[in-house]
Each structure stands twice: as structure tokens, then as C-alpha cells.
Design a protein around this motif. Structure first.
Motif, short mmCIF file in Angstrom:
data_model
loop_
_atom_site.label_atom_id
_atom_site.label_comp_id
_atom_site.label_asym_id
_atom_site.label_seq_id
_atom_site.Cartn_x
_atom_site.Cartn_y
_atom_site.Cartn_z
N ASN A 155 0.15 10.17 7.05
CA ASN A 155 -0.42 8.95 6.47
C ASN A 155 -1.89 9.12 6.09
O ASN A 155 -2.66 9.76 6.81
CB ASN A 155 -0.32 7.80 7.48
N ASN A 156 -2.25 8.53 4.97
CA ASN A 156 -3.66 8.36 4.58
C ASN A 156 -4.43 9.69 4.57
O ASN A 156 -5.44 9.84 5.24
CB ASN A 156 -4.35 7.36 5.52
N SER A 175 6.63 9.98 7.44
CA SER A 175 5.70 8.89 7.12
C SER A 175 4.54 9.45 6.30
O SER A 175 3.86 10.39 6.74
CB SER A 175 5.18 8.24 8.40
N THR A 177 2.34 7.08 4.31
CA THR A 177 1.78 5.85 3.74
C THR A 177 0.35 6.08 3.25
O THR A 177 -0.35 6.98 3.69
CB THR A 177 1.78 4.72 4.77
N ASP A 178 -0.07 5.21 2.33
CA ASP A 178 -1.46 5.16 1.86
C ASP A 178 -1.97 6.49 1.35
O ASP A 178 -3.08 6.92 1.64
CB ASP A 178 -2.38 4.63 2.98
N ASP A 201 8.59 6.07 5.49
CA ASP A 201 7.64 5.04 5.10
C ASP A 201 6.67 5.63 4.08
O ASP A 201 5.90 6.54 4.38
CB ASP A 201 6.87 4.52 6.31
N LEU A 202 6.73 5.10 2.86
CA LEU A 202 5.85 5.53 1.77
C LEU A 202 5.00 4.37 1.26
O LEU A 202 4.38 4.49 0.19
CB LEU A 202 6.67 6.11 0.62
N SER A 203 4.96 3.29 1.98
CA SER A 203 4.23 2.11 1.53
C SER A 203 2.77 2.44 1.29
O SER A 203 2.18 3.28 1.96
CB SER A 203 4.37 0.98 2.56
N GLY A 204 2.20 1.79 0.27
CA GLY A 204 0.81 2.03 -0.07
C GLY A 204 0.60 3.16 -1.06
O GLY A 204 -0.54 3.52 -1.38
N ASN A 205 1.70 3.73 -1.58
CA ASN A 205 1.61 4.76 -2.62
C ASN A 205 1.94 4.15 -3.99
O ASN A 205 2.74 3.22 -4.07
CB ASN A 205 2.61 5.89 -2.34
N CYS A 208 5.64 3.42 -5.16
CA CYS A 208 6.38 2.24 -4.70
C CYS A 208 6.50 1.17 -5.77
O CYS A 208 7.35 0.28 -5.69
CB CYS A 208 5.73 1.64 -3.46
N ASP A 228 10.31 2.07 4.30
CA ASP A 228 9.09 1.24 4.24
C ASP A 228 9.16 0.04 5.18
O ASP A 228 8.76 -1.07 4.84
CB ASP A 228 8.83 0.78 2.81
#
Length: 282
Positions: A155-156, A175, A177-178, A201-205, A208, A228
Motif C-alpha cells: 500500500n501507498n 493489497s 491501495t493508494d 484491495d486496490l482502492s485509491g488507484n 478503480c 476492495d
């Protein structure tokens, strides 16, 4: 400078209570879990007497180098997130390590894990990178971990491409994310090589926001249960799989061809006719 040593362990009220009358050197030999998180520790001293250590908690300190752990053959869990690490060094002797937590450090290149054949989980989220820098992976290390790694958290970390991770075929939890993932076709190609993936979880890319993003990934990831943070209903999966199969069947049953249609000597128009594959052109 605060250094983690056997003397510091001896001064710890928490460990003093657990001695239960044992002489201190004997107690150290029985020690399996060592809790020294958030103690302003900057360095790891000689702990070789703690030869049965299996879990080491050193998160939220000021440690800049992994060192003096060559003795820890039985170590299975190492928690060193939120320190000042810039490299992953001196872990090749940790043959039984299964979980490694290194989030919140300053690591720019993930390497040095080639000898950890039992590693199942690798957590690398939120590295404090220089502006414009992204987390990179040593290809030889990824190859070495391909058959063991089941959980990966990146992540990030300013990552814009995960093609280098394609060979991690045993991944079950991923994971990322971001980050800056944007190419859904490349992402589908990578995910098609991860048959055991159950949670992602790929949220914040940016990816999406692509059209049919969720539907496309559900179709590619046959075992995915959570995407996600949202559960995938089996009814939804079957509908999407059937819908895709129906579309492909229609394409296979039809041929497209161009038939030139003369208008004049100088101009020729092309009319497109869709002809059923089972029909014969006479």
C-alpha cells in the motif's frame, strides 16, 4: 543511544515477572517472545543467548539496520515496522521466518530475502520514499519467493505497475491501495497468473475508475471473495462469467468480411456484411 541487549531485557519489569525463579541466563534460553516496541531503540545488540526466540516485536523504534539476528534460526515472526530501515540486510539465516513486517520504513528496493524459503507474508506498506521515487523489487528475490509468498502488502508506495510481481503465483491476499495503478489490461494479465487469490484491495488507484473495473477483475480472479473491501457474491460471479461466455460465443459464431462494391471507375465503397458462419456464400 538505546540498544537492545540482554541487560535491557533483564531490566524490563515485564520479563522480570516471567522469570519465575529461574536464573536469568536460563530464563533467556527459554524466551520465545520478545516485546520491545516503542522503546526508542536504535540498535540491536548481542542476543545470541536467546536461541529459542520465535517472535520479535521491535516496531515503532528508531532502528536503522537489521543486525545481530544471525543466531535466530527459530524466528518465525519479525515486526520491524515504523523504524528507519533503508535496506533489508542480514536476514539470510532466518530460515524459518514466515511473517515479515517492514511497513513505514525508508526502503526503496526490496531485496535480500532470497534465502527465506518459508516466507508467507511480506508487509511493505507506506515506505517513506523520496519525492518521485517508487518501491522497486529485485527480480531474483521475487523468483525465490514465488512458491512460498501468500500475502503481500505494498500500500501507498507510488507504484504504477505490478508486472514484475506476475510470478508470485501462490498469492492469496494482495493489497496495493493508494498507488498509481492505471492500466487495467496489464492488471488483468498479472491477475490471470494468480489462481489462488481470494482477497485483494486496490482502492485509491486510478484503475478503480475504469469502466467495468470490478466486473473485469471478478471474471479474471476465479477464487476472489473480497475486492476492495466488498464481498463478491457467487451469483454475481456466475452471471458475469456466463455473460462473458455468451459474448464470446456470439463472436465465434459470426464472421465479418468486407465486400467491395464498385460505384464508379474512380470511387469504390466498402459495405460491411455480417454473415453467419454456418451459411455458405454462393
Amino acid at each position: 543511544m538505546v540498544r537492545l541487549t540482554v541487560e535491557l531485557i533483564g531490566k524490563s519489569h515485564n520479563h522480570f515477572k516471567k522469570k519465575r525463579g529461574l536464573p536469568f541466563p536460563e530464563y533467556l534460553k527459554t524466551l520465545t517472545h520478545l516485546h520491545f516496541s516503542n522503546k526508542n531503540i536504535e540498535d540491536i545488540g548481542d542476543l545470541s543467548v536467546c536461541r529459542n526466540l520465535t517472535v520479535l516485536y521491535l516496531y515503532d523504534n528508531q532502528i536503522s539496520e537489521i543486525c545481530n539476528l544471525n543466531f535466530a534460526y527459530n524466528l518465525t515472526h519479525l515486526y520491524m515496522q515504523n523504524n528507519n530501515l533503508t535496506r533489508i540486510d542480514n536476514v539470510s539465516n532466518l530460515k524459518k521466518l514466515t511473517k515479515l513486517y517492514l511497513g513505514g520504513n525508508k526502503i526503496a528496493v526490496v531485496e535480500g530475502l532470497n534465502e527465506l524459503a518459508e516466507l508467507k507474508e511480506l508487509h511493505l506498506e507506506n515506505q517513506r520514499l523520496a519525492p518521485g521515487e517508487k518501491l522497486l523489487f529485485d527480480p531474483m528475490m521475487l523468483h525465490a519467493l514465488a512458491k512460498s509468498l501468500c500475502v503481500l502488502n505494498i500500500n501507498n508506495n507510488n507504484i504504477d505497475d505490478v508486472k514484475d510481481l506476475t510470478g508470485l503465483t501462490e498469492l492469496q491476499h494482495f493489497s496495493a491501495t493508494d498507488n498509481r495503478l492505471d492500466n487495467i489490461v496489464d492488471l488483468e494479465d498479472v491477475l490471470s497468473n494468480w489462481p489462488n487469490l481470494v482477497q485483494m484491495d486496490l482502492s485509491g488507484n486510478p484503475v478503480c475508475r475504469k469502466q467495468k473495473y470490478r466486473d473485469r477483475l471478478i471474471i479474471v480472479c476465479k477464487k476472489l471473495v473480497i475486492l476492495d473491501g466488498k464481498e463478491i457474491k457467487e451469483l454475481t460471479r456466475q452471471f458475469l462469467i456466463n455473460w462473458k461466455a455468451s459474448r464470446e460465443a456470439k463472436k465465434n459464431n459470426n464472421k465479418h468480411m468486407l465486400i467491395p462494391y464498385p460505384i464508379s471507375k474512380s470511387i469504390r465503397l466498402c459495405c460491411v456484411y455480417e454473415i453467419n458462419a454456418n451459411e455458405q456464400i454462393k
